[in-house]
Design an enzyme around this catalytic site. Structure first.
Site, PDB file in Angstrom:
ATOM      1  N   ASN A  96     -42.242 -44.511 -66.119  1.00  0.00           N
ATOM      2  CA  ASN A  96     -42.124 -45.886 -66.626  1.00  0.00           C
ATOM      3  C   ASN A  96     -43.108 -46.176 -67.748  1.00  0.00           C
ATOM      4  O   ASN A  96     -43.999 -47.015 -67.651  1.00  0.00           O
ATOM      5  CB  ASN A  96     -42.300 -46.892 -65.488  1.00  0.00           C
ATOM      6  CG  ASN A  96     -43.647 -46.784 -64.805  1.00  0.00           C
ATOM      7  OD1 ASN A  96     -44.212 -45.709 -64.695  1.00  0.00           O
ATOM      8  ND2 ASN A  96     -44.167 -47.909 -64.343  1.00  0.00           N
ATOM      9  N   ASP A 306     -48.616 -45.848 -54.606  1.00  0.00           N
ATOM     10  CA  ASP A 306     -47.681 -46.512 -55.527  1.00  0.00           C
ATOM     11  C   ASP A 306     -48.461 -47.242 -56.624  1.00  0.00           C
ATOM     12  O   ASP A 306     -48.168 -48.377 -56.999  1.00  0.00           O
ATOM     13  CB  ASP A 306     -46.757 -47.471 -54.788  1.00  0.00           C
ATOM     14  CG  ASP A 306     -45.449 -47.718 -55.537  1.00  0.00           C
ATOM     15  OD1 ASP A 306     -45.088 -46.868 -56.376  1.00  0.00           O
ATOM     16  OD2 ASP A 306     -44.800 -48.751 -55.296  1.00  0.00           O
TER      17      ASP A 306
END
Length: 417
Positions: A96, A306
């Site tokens: 990303n 995460d």
């Protein structure tokens, strides 16, 4: 690199020295001797730290560093430094960035930026072009360039046929497909877990059903294609049950859970603190209990921080408009120890590498040194001073944690805070 680690308690079930407090001599990056009161005739650097424990190097299957394109959030260099200070010797980096990592040249770029670092960076390539869920990206080319898996980070693939084709195609070269577990049509404009707290706060909810439908769909597709699949960051009890059933069928499936989904429920959102806005959202206690049980019985294969740095402009806004995500590398160890025993914490921090093509290296004479150094007993309140990431969006800020890291030894390098 030559160092002598003094009086370290070894936590490594794969080592004959498990649970013993010994000295470890490392020469030219490899373990040359383990024993009591080792001599240091060559005047190597000695590591003497309070309540020192060591284990195999830790692994995180989902981190984001922003670069290229979002260096204001984080850079690869500082991100890897943060990982090292946090005890991680290997991390898988999400695609990303801007541009999205969806070609072999993109994979080569990020690999070159991380070359010769103490922390091994495993690039994840995007599953679809620009992570838009329309056309498959250059999967085989990225695999050849070093991508260890394919994942549109936090972007669900709505087109079931596209996911089917991705699984079939990747099977030809043993590629690993990752699928974010959310049906966007069901999730709608939800911003937190759909339950009593969302109703009380007047915020739109994301029902557990949104995740479970997607998980069920992907497991059907996996069974049909005979490929292999990884489902990152599940968050509901039903998802655990579905994956447990799939494993009983011998499907090639793995999954992970974010550490914050093991520690926090949606009650913490009562003051609209956007640090708690994550995806999947924080769920209810019964989900947490099922997730913890899933980790304990092996249904859930790995935990992840995460880690997703976001700048202040993306978080210091109304809750509805805030971006999803939290940093988590720095708090991972301390948070896990509020849930699990030390033995289980180290077990879950070191498992999962093989799914991404890396093998665990036990603490044994003759093996390369891939080691994390830590003190498991330090109790503290996590604060801004514990953050080395460029971004400060920390979900555990202000919470009591247990255990701090000293650093790592890996790739013939020593990194200490």
């Amino acid at each position: 690199m030559n160092v002598l680690i003094k009086s370290a308690t070894i936590i490594d079930a794969k080592s004959e020295f498990h649970n013993q407090t010994l000295d470890v001599l490392i020469e030219n990056g490899s373990i040359s001797e383990i024993g009591k009161s080792l001599k240091n005739p060559n005047n190597y650097t000695e590591i003497v730290l309070d309540n020192l424990h060591i284990s195999q190097g830790w692994f995180d299957s989902s981190v984001s560093f922003g670069e290229p394109g979002f260096e204001d959030r984080e850079t690869i260099s500082n991100g890897l430094r943060t990982a090292a200070y946090s005890g991680f010797t290997t991390v898988a980096m999400n695609a990303n960035s801007h541009p999205v990592i969806d070609s072999s040249s993109d994979v080569t770029f990020v690999s070159s930026r991380a070359a010769n670092n103490a922390v091994k960076l495993l690039p994840l390539g995007a599953l679809t072009r620009d992570s838009e869920g329309v056309d498959l990206a250059e999967l085989y080319d990225m695999k050849t360039a070093g991508a260890v898996a394919f994942y549109d980070y936090k972007h669900a693939i709505g087109n079931a046929n596209l996911m089917k084709i991705a699984l079939q195609y990747a099977a030809n070269f043993n590629g690993l497909v990752c699928s974010f577990p959310q049906d966007n049509k069901i999730a709608g404009k939800g911003v937190m877990n759909e339950h009593i707290t969302s109703t009380t706060l007047g915020l739109k909810g994301i029902p557990a059903l949104a995740e479970e439908l997607q998980v069920a769909r992907d497991l059907f597709l996996l069974e049909y294609t005979g490929s292999k699949l990884h489902i990152p960051t599940i968050s509901t009890a039903k998802s655990v049950a579905l994956i447990r059933e799939a494993k009983a069928k011998k499907l090639d499936i793995t999954c992970s859970v974010a550490i914050h989904n093991l520690c926090l429920n949606d009650d913490v959102l009562t003051d609209f603190n956007t640090h708690y806005k994550v995806l999947p959202p924080l769920r209810i206690q019964s989900d947490i209990d099922a997730l913890i049980e899933g980790v304990k019985d092996g249904t859930i294969d790995m935990v992840t921080s995460d880690h997703n740095p976001l700048n202040i402009e993306e978080k210091k806004v109304e809750f509805d408009y805030a971006a999803y995500g939290t940093i988590g590398l720095e708090s991972a160890f301390g948070a896990l120890q509020t849930v699990f025993t030390l033995k289980k914490t180290i077990e879950v921090l070191t498992q999962g590498k093989s799914r991404f093509g890396r093998e665990n290296i036990a603490i044994k004479v003759g093996n390369p040194a891939d080691i994390t150094l830590f003190n498991p007993d330090t109790k503290y309140t996590f604060s801004a001073s514990d953050i080395t990431s460029k971004s400060k969006n920390a979900i555990f800020e202000g919470l009591n944690l247990k255990g701090k890291t000293y650093g790592i030894i890996n790739n013939n390098q020593l990194v200490l805070k």
